[in-house]
Scaffold this motif. Structure first.
Motif, PDB file in Angstrom:
ATOM      1  N   ALA A 181      -3.253  -4.764   1.535  1.00  0.00           N
ATOM      2  CA  ALA A 181      -3.300  -3.355   1.124  1.00  0.00           C
ATOM      3  C   ALA A 181      -2.828  -3.135  -0.308  1.00  0.00           C
ATOM      4  O   ALA A 181      -2.827  -2.004  -0.793  1.00  0.00           O
ATOM      5  CB  ALA A 181      -2.447  -2.517   2.081  1.00  0.00           C
ATOM      6  N   ALA A 182      -2.420  -4.207  -1.012  1.00  0.00           N
ATOM      7  CA  ALA A 182      -1.886  -4.054  -2.368  1.00  0.00           C
ATOM      8  C   ALA A 182      -2.957  -3.552  -3.331  1.00  0.00           C
ATOM      9  O   ALA A 182      -4.125  -3.924  -3.238  1.00  0.00           O
ATOM     10  CB  ALA A 182      -1.330  -5.392  -2.846  1.00  0.00           C
ATOM     11  N   HIS A 183      -2.528  -2.713  -4.282  1.00  0.00           N
ATOM     12  CA  HIS A 183      -3.452  -2.158  -5.276  1.00  0.00           C
ATOM     13  C   HIS A 183      -3.109  -2.580  -6.704  1.00  0.00           C
ATOM     14  O   HIS A 183      -4.002  -2.697  -7.542  1.00  0.00           O
ATOM     15  CB  HIS A 183      -3.452  -0.627  -5.214  1.00  0.00           C
ATOM     16  N   ASP A 234       3.517  -3.624  -4.861  1.00  0.00           N
ATOM     17  CA  ASP A 234       3.300  -2.338  -5.539  1.00  0.00           C
ATOM     18  C   ASP A 234       4.587  -1.573  -5.824  1.00  0.00           C
ATOM     19  O   ASP A 234       4.544  -0.374  -6.108  1.00  0.00           O
ATOM     20  CB  ASP A 234       2.335  -1.451  -4.733  1.00  0.00           C
ATOM     21  N   GLY A 235       5.741  -2.229  -5.736  1.00  0.00           N
ATOM     22  CA  GLY A 235       7.005  -1.560  -5.996  1.00  0.00           C
ATOM     23  C   GLY A 235       7.419  -0.599  -4.902  1.00  0.00           C
ATOM     24  O   GLY A 235       8.448   0.079  -5.034  1.00  0.00           O
ATOM     25  N   ARG A 288       5.464   1.197 -13.955  1.00  0.00           N
ATOM     26  CA  ARG A 288       4.784   1.149 -12.656  1.00  0.00           C
ATOM     27  C   ARG A 288       5.450   0.164 -11.698  1.00  0.00           C
ATOM     28  O   ARG A 288       5.181   0.200 -10.491  1.00  0.00           O
ATOM     29  CB  ARG A 288       3.315   0.801 -12.830  1.00  0.00           C
ATOM     30  N   TYR A 289       6.295  -0.708 -12.212  1.00  0.00           N
ATOM     31  CA  TYR A 289       7.011  -1.629 -11.329  1.00  0.00           C
ATOM     32  C   TYR A 289       8.136  -0.918 -10.572  1.00  0.00           C
ATOM     33  O   TYR A 289       8.683  -1.465  -9.616  1.00  0.00           O
ATOM     34  CB  TYR A 289       7.578  -2.801 -12.127  1.00  0.00           C
ATOM     35  N   TYR A 290       8.474   0.294 -11.014  1.00  0.00           N
ATOM     36  CA  TYR A 290       9.518   1.091 -10.348  1.00  0.00           C
ATOM     37  C   TYR A 290       8.982   2.489 -10.034  1.00  0.00           C
ATOM     38  O   TYR A 290       9.443   3.489 -10.585  1.00  0.00           O
ATOM     39  CB  TYR A 290      10.758   1.210 -11.240  1.00  0.00           C
ATOM     40  N   PRO A 291       8.001   2.606  -9.159  1.00  0.00           N
ATOM     41  CA  PRO A 291       7.454   3.928  -8.850  1.00  0.00           C
ATOM     42  C   PRO A 291       8.442   4.771  -8.041  1.00  0.00           C
ATOM     43  O   PRO A 291       9.316   4.241  -7.348  1.00  0.00           O
ATOM     44  CB  PRO A 291       6.215   3.593  -8.006  1.00  0.00           C
TER      45      PRO A 291
END
Length: 471
Positions: free
Chosen positions: A132-134, A221-222, A280-283
């Motif tokens: 499910a990773a985007h 995805d964080g 984006r690594y820390y959403p």
């Protein structure tokens, strides 16, 4: 060989040994580690010297990541923290400050934590999240085998790489030393960044082989992460010839994932000298619960042994119970005394250990610590169905310590580990239920049987205990 040359070589060897002994003494190491090394060097000529060069050098004063880079990663984690912060219960605030001051760990509120007690269900969950990773997938494992389980993971990752998902993998160069290079090269050709942590090769072999990265982390995805004791290997899924391989792993959703991400990015920066700065690594993530989680990476480089300090502090301040699951029980003197003191004070101290482990030597050393535990009133259980590899420290009704670290010198002194301190009564109740289920499959050790084991066995245990700081 001419006598003069013999005397010359002997003199050089004696001076070398004396010099190393002086270095060990002036290092101001733990005496429990200093004395065994001196004994090995003095009473095992040549072999002891080689053993020291491979495993005994003290690199704790070196840095693998600059203070500046570590501070930047820590600041990024702080900025990613939730806007609202829940107040910790008063009894845990000093512990939380200890983790913050010594380990740069911050409380993260609202994570959903799902435990897995078998490798098959954990792998299915991980593969589902990978599918499910985007955006990105970050994996770090001590052992990443190229067996059936490892190949399933590799194929899933290569499929996501073809979709354009960023994938980074760190593996320990010693823990995964038996893996064929082709396994990693195929992933690299698919566009996956794969790096060994503290790559071991001559002439640097002697300075790195004893310092291993024992962490098991996944970040997708964080937003979703994994932490625990399971590596990527068939034995975690199907067991061994002599029984199940019982371990515990955890899926984390929400703010706590940022702590796992910061640990991975720190190790990635230490390995590649590249700091990944993208926000984006820390959403921003949803808060699912009311728990508070502090992720604590620990390692051998640096002044403080934060994990040992934190466990010792938590145990010393327990008021009702101290329940421990660990595959290897080789406690430091401070930790050993704290557990015995708690048991003598009437606190419910329980040790759940494997009846048989994957190391005969460690088994013997572990058992040498149990006499005094039983005399102090602690309860000791031996897990029967197979090898218990699970790690858990449960304090009273509100603190659970989970992650990769064993209760031994190697995890506290030499390995790079990662544990999470979870402050929450509901989660503690879940972990207590898991402990109870394992206890039901275990045998309670009675003082009567234990103190009447053969003298030869007790001597072997005492002998191996001398070397417990080195195991």
């Amino acid at each position: 060989m001419p006598p003069l040359l013999t005397y010359l070589l002997f003199g050089i060897y004696a001076v070398t040994i004396l010099g190393i002994v002086l270095v060990i003494i002036t290092d101001n190491r733990n005496p429990l580690k200093t004395v065994p090394w001196i004994v090995v060097l003095l009473f095992a000529p040549v072999v002891g010297l080689l053993f020291y060069f491979f495993f005994g050098q003290n690199l704790s004063k070196r840095r693998i990541l600059s203070r500046r880079m570590r501070k930047r990663i820590h600041m990024q984690l702080l900025e990613a923290g939730p806007d609202e912060r829940k107040e910790l219960p008063a009894q845990y605030r000093p512990l939380a400050r200890l983790l913050g001051n010594a380990g740069h760990s911050i409380p993260l509120c609202g994570s959903r934590i799902t435990p897995y007690v078998d490798g098959a269900s954990k792998m299915e969950a991980l593969l589902g999240d990978i599918a499910a990773a985007h955006d990105h997938i970050h994996l770090q494992y001590y052992i990443l085998n190229d067996d059936t389980t490892g190949l399933r993971l590799r194929n899933a990752l290569m499929a996501k790489a073809r979709e354009g998902v960023e994938i980074r993998i760190l593996y320990d160069d010693v823990g995964s030393s038996s893996v064929h290079k082709r396994f990693f090269e195929e992933m690299r050709r698919a566009g996956i960044e794969v790096r060994p942590f503290l790559h071991v090769k001559f002439p640097l072999f002697t300075s790195k082989v004893n310092y291993r990265n024992h962490r098991k982390i996944a970040v997708i995805d964080g937003r979703t992460g994994y932490i625990g004791g399971m590596n990527i290997a068939d034995r975690y899924v199907v067991g061994t010839d002599w029984g199940t391989w019982r371990d515990t792993h955890f899926r984390v959703e929400g703010p706590g994932v940022a702590g796992l991400q910061a640990s991975f990015l720190s190790d990635w920066a230490a390995t590649t000298r590249i700091r990944l700065r993208d926000e984006r690594y820390y959403p921003r993530t949803e808060r699912f619960t009311h728990n508070i989680m502090q992720v604590l990476p620990s390692g051998p480089f640096g002044k403080w042994r934060t994990l040992l300090q934190a466990d010792s502090y938590a145990i010393a301040n327990a008021r009702r119970r101290i329940w421990i699951e660990t595959p290897y029980f080789l406690p430091s003197d401070v930790l050993n005394t704290a557990l015995q003191t708690a048991a003598l004070a009437g606190i419910d101290v329980r040790l759940l250990l494997p009846a048989r482990s994957d190391s005969r030597v460690v088994d013997l050393a572990t058992h040498s610590f149990l006499d005094d535990m039983l005399k102090a009133g602690a309860k000791v259980y031996f897990y029967q169905p197979g090898f218990l590899h699970s790690k858990l420290l449960l304090i009273d009704d509100g603190l659970s310590v989970i992650g990769s670290a064993n209760m031994d010198f190697r995890s506290f002194e030499h390995n790079f580990e990662i544990n999470a301190f979870v402050y929450d009564g509901d989660f503690a109740a879940v972990m207590a239920d898991i402990f109870h289920r394992d206890m039901e499959q275990s045998r309670l050790v009675t003082p009567g049987e234990w103190f009447h084991r053969p003298r030869s066995r007790r001597f072997a245990e005492s002998l191996m205990r001398l070397f417990s700081p080195l195991l």
